[in-house]
Design a protein around this motif. Structure first.
Motif, PDB file in Angstrom:
ATOM      1  N   LEU A  61       0.847  -1.198   0.000  1.00  0.00           N
ATOM      2  CA  LEU A  61       0.000   0.000   0.000  1.00  0.00           C
ATOM      3  C   LEU A  61       0.878   1.242   0.000  1.00  0.00           C
ATOM      4  O   LEU A  61       1.822   1.344   0.778  1.00  0.00           O
ATOM      5  CB  LEU A  61      -0.903   0.011   1.237  1.00  0.00           C
ATOM      6  CG  LEU A  61      -1.676   1.316   1.481  1.00  0.00           C
ATOM      7  CD1 LEU A  61      -2.748   1.522   0.411  1.00  0.00           C
ATOM      8  CD2 LEU A  61      -2.304   1.313   2.873  1.00  0.00           C
ATOM      9  N   VAL A  62       0.563   2.199  -0.874  1.00  0.00           N
ATOM     10  CA  VAL A  62       1.259   3.486  -0.907  1.00  0.00           C
ATOM     11  C   VAL A  62       0.313   4.544  -0.356  1.00  0.00           C
ATOM     12  O   VAL A  62      -0.600   5.000  -1.049  1.00  0.00           O
ATOM     13  CB  VAL A  62       1.688   3.854  -2.341  1.00  0.00           C
ATOM     14  CG1 VAL A  62       2.444   5.183  -2.334  1.00  0.00           C
ATOM     15  CG2 VAL A  62       2.541   2.747  -2.957  1.00  0.00           C
ATOM     16  N   PRO A  63       0.492   4.958   0.918  1.00  0.00           N
ATOM     17  CA  PRO A  63      -0.396   5.968   1.495  1.00  0.00           C
ATOM     18  C   PRO A  63       0.000   7.368   1.041  1.00  0.00           C
ATOM     19  O   PRO A  63       1.174   7.634   0.751  1.00  0.00           O
ATOM     20  CB  PRO A  63      -0.196   5.799   2.997  1.00  0.00           C
ATOM     21  CG  PRO A  63       1.200   5.291   3.129  1.00  0.00           C
ATOM     22  CD  PRO A  63       1.473   4.459   1.905  1.00  0.00           C
ATOM     23  N   SER A  64      -0.960   8.266   0.972  1.00  0.00           N
ATOM     24  CA  SER A  64      -0.688   9.637   0.566  1.00  0.00           C
ATOM     25  C   SER A  64      -1.868  10.501   0.981  1.00  0.00           C
ATOM     26  O   SER A  64      -2.838  10.009   1.554  1.00  0.00           O
ATOM     27  CB  SER A  64      -0.479   9.710  -0.952  1.00  0.00           C
ATOM     28  OG  SER A  64      -0.138  11.016  -1.364  1.00  0.00           O
ATOM     29  N   SER A  65      -1.792  11.783   0.690  1.00  0.00           N
ATOM     30  CA  SER A  65      -2.957  12.645   0.865  1.00  0.00           C
ATOM     31  C   SER A  65      -3.896  12.444  -0.320  1.00  0.00           C
ATOM     32  O   SER A  65      -3.509  11.866  -1.349  1.00  0.00           O
ATOM     33  CB  SER A  65      -2.537  14.109   0.929  1.00  0.00           C
ATOM     34  OG  SER A  65      -1.963  14.500  -0.314  1.00  0.00           O
ATOM     35  N   GLU A  66      -5.119  12.924  -0.185  1.00  0.00           N
ATOM     36  CA  GLU A  66      -6.056  12.858  -1.306  1.00  0.00           C
ATOM     37  C   GLU A  66      -5.457  13.532  -2.541  1.00  0.00           C
ATOM     38  O   GLU A  66      -5.435  12.962  -3.636  1.00  0.00           O
ATOM     39  CB  GLU A  66      -7.364  13.549  -0.918  1.00  0.00           C
ATOM     40  CG  GLU A  66      -8.369  13.705  -2.050  1.00  0.00           C
ATOM     41  CD  GLU A  66      -9.537  14.597  -1.663  1.00  0.00           C
ATOM     42  OE1 GLU A  66      -9.996  15.381  -2.515  1.00  0.00           O
ATOM     43  OE2 GLU A  66      -9.999  14.522  -0.505  1.00  0.00           O
ATOM     44  N   ALA A  67      -4.936  14.756  -2.362  1.00  0.00           N
ATOM     45  CA  ALA A  67      -4.374  15.500  -3.488  1.00  0.00           C
ATOM     46  C   ALA A  67      -3.145  14.801  -4.047  1.00  0.00           C
ATOM     47  O   ALA A  67      -2.941  14.741  -5.270  1.00  0.00           O
ATOM     48  CB  ALA A  67      -4.026  16.922  -3.057  1.00  0.00           C
ATOM     49  N   GLY A  68      -2.304  14.259  -3.153  1.00  0.00           N
ATOM     50  CA  GLY A  68      -1.092  13.576  -3.597  1.00  0.00           C
ATOM     51  C   GLY A  68      -1.398  12.324  -4.392  1.00  0.00           C
ATOM     52  O   GLY A  68      -0.765  12.056  -5.425  1.00  0.00           O
ATOM     53  N   MET A  69      -2.375  11.550  -3.926  1.00  0.00           N
ATOM     54  CA  MET A  69      -2.750  10.340  -4.635  1.00  0.00           C
ATOM     55  C   MET A  69      -3.296  10.669  -6.023  1.00  0.00           C
ATOM     56  O   MET A  69      -2.919  10.043  -7.022  1.00  0.00           O
ATOM     57  CB  MET A  69      -3.799   9.556  -3.858  1.00  0.00           C
ATOM     58  CG  MET A  69      -4.219   8.245  -4.536  1.00  0.00           C
ATOM     59  SD  MET A  69      -5.789   7.593  -3.933  1.00  0.00           S
ATOM     60  CE  MET A  69      -6.967   8.759  -4.651  1.00  0.00           C
ATOM     61  N   LEU A  70      -4.167  11.674  -6.094  1.00  0.00           N
ATOM     62  CA  LEU A  70      -4.774  12.015  -7.384  1.00  0.00           C
ATOM     63  C   LEU A  70      -3.748  12.609  -8.354  1.00  0.00           C
ATOM     64  O   LEU A  70      -3.834  12.395  -9.566  1.00  0.00           O
ATOM     65  CB  LEU A  70      -5.938  12.978  -7.173  1.00  0.00           C
ATOM     66  CG  LEU A  70      -7.142  12.348  -6.467  1.00  0.00           C
ATOM     67  CD1 LEU A  70      -8.218  13.391  -6.199  1.00  0.00           C
ATOM     68  CD2 LEU A  70      -7.715  11.202  -7.291  1.00  0.00           C
ATOM     69  N   ALA A  71      -2.763  13.321  -7.831  1.00  0.00           N
ATOM     70  CA  ALA A  71      -1.685  13.818  -8.683  1.00  0.00           C
ATOM     71  C   ALA A  71      -0.899  12.649  -9.268  1.00  0.00           C
ATOM     72  O   ALA A  71      -0.499  12.670 -10.443  1.00  0.00           O
ATOM     73  CB  ALA A  71      -0.760  14.741  -7.887  1.00  0.00           C
ATOM     74  N   GLN A  72      -0.690  11.615  -8.459  1.00  0.00           N
ATOM     75  CA  GLN A  72       0.001  10.417  -8.930  1.00  0.00           C
ATOM     76  C   GLN A  72      -0.818   9.720 -10.017  1.00  0.00           C
ATOM     77  O   GLN A  72      -0.284   9.289 -11.046  1.00  0.00           O
ATOM     78  CB  GLN A  72       0.222   9.455  -7.770  1.00  0.00           C
ATOM     79  CG  GLN A  72       1.084   8.254  -8.101  1.00  0.00           C
ATOM     80  CD  GLN A  72       2.553   8.610  -8.217  1.00  0.00           C
ATOM     81  OE1 GLN A  72       3.177   9.010  -7.238  1.00  0.00           O
ATOM     82  NE2 GLN A  72       3.118   8.488  -9.403  1.00  0.00           N
ATOM     83  N   VAL A  73      -2.134   9.611  -9.796  1.00  0.00           N
ATOM     84  CA  VAL A  73      -3.006   8.972 -10.787  1.00  0.00           C
ATOM     85  C   VAL A  73      -2.978   9.748 -12.102  1.00  0.00           C
ATOM     86  O   VAL A  73      -2.859   9.163 -13.188  1.00  0.00           O
ATOM     87  CB  VAL A  73      -4.448   8.864 -10.259  1.00  0.00           C
ATOM     88  CG1 VAL A  73      -5.389   8.337 -11.344  1.00  0.00           C
ATOM     89  CG2 VAL A  73      -4.504   7.940  -9.036  1.00  0.00           C
ATOM     90  N   LYS A  74      -3.070  11.072 -12.017  1.00  0.00           N
ATOM     91  CA  LYS A  74      -3.039  11.899 -13.234  1.00  0.00           C
ATOM     92  C   LYS A  74      -1.723  11.736 -13.979  1.00  0.00           C
ATOM     93  O   LYS A  74      -1.692  11.654 -15.214  1.00  0.00           O
ATOM     94  CB  LYS A  74      -3.267  13.373 -12.880  1.00  0.00           C
ATOM     95  CG  LYS A  74      -4.700  13.724 -12.556  1.00  0.00           C
ATOM     96  CD  LYS A  74      -5.628  13.577 -13.752  1.00  0.00           C
ATOM     97  CE  LYS A  74      -5.372  14.649 -14.804  1.00  0.00           C
ATOM     98  NZ  LYS A  74      -6.302  14.511 -15.955  1.00  0.00           N
ATOM     99  N   SER A  75      -0.632  11.684 -13.229  1.00  0.00           N
ATOM    100  CA  SER A  75       0.676  11.504 -13.837  1.00  0.00           C
ATOM    101  C   SER A  75       0.752  10.163 -14.571  1.00  0.00           C
ATOM    102  O   SER A  75       1.245  10.079 -15.707  1.00  0.00           O
ATOM    103  CB  SER A  75       1.767  11.592 -12.770  1.00  0.00           C
ATOM    104  OG  SER A  75       3.040  11.277 -13.296  1.00  0.00           O
TER     105      SER A  75
END
Length: 314
Positions: free
Chosen positions: A173-187
């Motif tokens: 599991l890679v935990p992150s903030s909501e914004a951080g996770m979504l930035a990763q998904v967009k990337s």
């Protein structure tokens, strides 16, 4: 010359008494609503705080993690929480409901979604169900992306990994903030890379990302209905008896998924807006919504609550 001093002393005592009782009265109108750092919960909580303040309450949004929100309600340090996603939060919330220290209270948003998702190009290539994830472990770098540590979604993912459910034992599991996770998904989506992540609706991610929710969730994971959820407003034990007027307001504050999607999309399109500003902008255009919220609700002084709130919208 003694009488005037006695008169002044009496006045001083009277003023001090009024002041003390005023402080006590105001202290009784303090309302603390716990929230977590998710956009939807923030919008709902900030709107509730805004309405309560317009009615004369001293209201506050307290940002905490999910476990701390329940502990705070259980100990009386918070009065309410508007982000109880069920059934996914059952592992955290149910013990407080069973003890009776927290009341599950009222659903504020039915028809929500909370489960694992992938970019739609992954689904088209065969990753459509929980049981498909392990088949594409190499493409996924054996990782599942979650949000902040300690939240219920991460706990469910960790439990799936620990128990090797769906063959996920090798995943991390890679935990992150909501914004951080979504930035990763967009990337990742920009490069057509593969990723499994925690998704939910309402949220602007559903408009911004061509994504597909996975099927195959069970009652032991995100619920037996493929992650379909109901979001509840919880209150602490005794709050309804102590604050019946504020409780009536919270009971009537419901948030359709379509409403929340529109507010979140506005936030994404206009970065200068705060969640409260975006929420109030939507509410101004839909007065039928806030009129339902304030039906039968008064100010702390017993006056009609609707005009008091509408003054703040001018």
């Amino acid at each position: 010359m003694i009488a005037p001093y006695r008169h002044l002393l009496g006045v001083a005592v009277l003023i001090a008494t009024i002041f003390v009782f005023s402080i006590a009265a105001n202290a009784g109108q303090k309302i603390k609503i716990a929230s977590v750092g998710w956009t939807g919960v923030t919008i709902k909580t900030d709107l509730a705080v805004s309405v309560l303040e317009s009615l004369g309450y001293d209201a506050e949004n307290i940002l905490v993690s999910v476990p701390i929100a329940y502990e705070a309600m259980s100990t009386g340090e918070a009065d309410a929480f508007m982000g109880n996603w069920m059934p996914s939060m059952a592992s955290i919330a149910d013990k407080y409901f069973k003890k009776g220290t927290v009341d599950k209270f009222i659903p504020n948003m039915p028809g929500a979604k909370y489960t694992l998702a992938v970019p739609s190009y992954c689904a088209k290539a065969g990753l459509k169900d929980f049981k498909d994830i392990a088949k594409f472990g190499d493409k996924l770098d054996w990782k599942i992306y979650g949000i902040e540590a300690g939240n219920d979604g991460n706990d469910i993912i960790l439990n799936m990994i620990d128990k090797n459910m769906f063959g996920l034992g090798k995943f991390t599991l890679v935990p992150s903030s909501e914004a951080g996770m979504l930035a990763q998904v967009k990337s990742f989506t920009n490069e057509k890379k593969w990723i499994v992540f925690l998704g939910w609706a309402p949220h602007s991610m559903n408009e911004r990302i061509d994504m597909t929710y996975l099927t195959g969730s069970t009652n032991e994971t995100f619920g037996g209905n493929d992650g379909t959820a109901t979001v509840w407003t919880n209150i602490r034990k005794g709050f309804e008896q102590e604050q019946p007027n504020a409780t009536k307001l919270l009971k009537q504050m419901t948030f359709p998924v379509s409403m929340m999607n529109q507010i979140m999309t506005a936030l994404h399109e206009n970065k200068s807006l705060t969640p409260l500003e975006a929420g109030l902008n939507w509410v101004k255009k839909h007065p039928e919504t806030y009129r339902k919220w304030l039906t039968g609700v008064t100010t702390v002084n017993g006056k009609p609550g609707l005009p008091a709130f509408e003054k703040t919208l001018d």
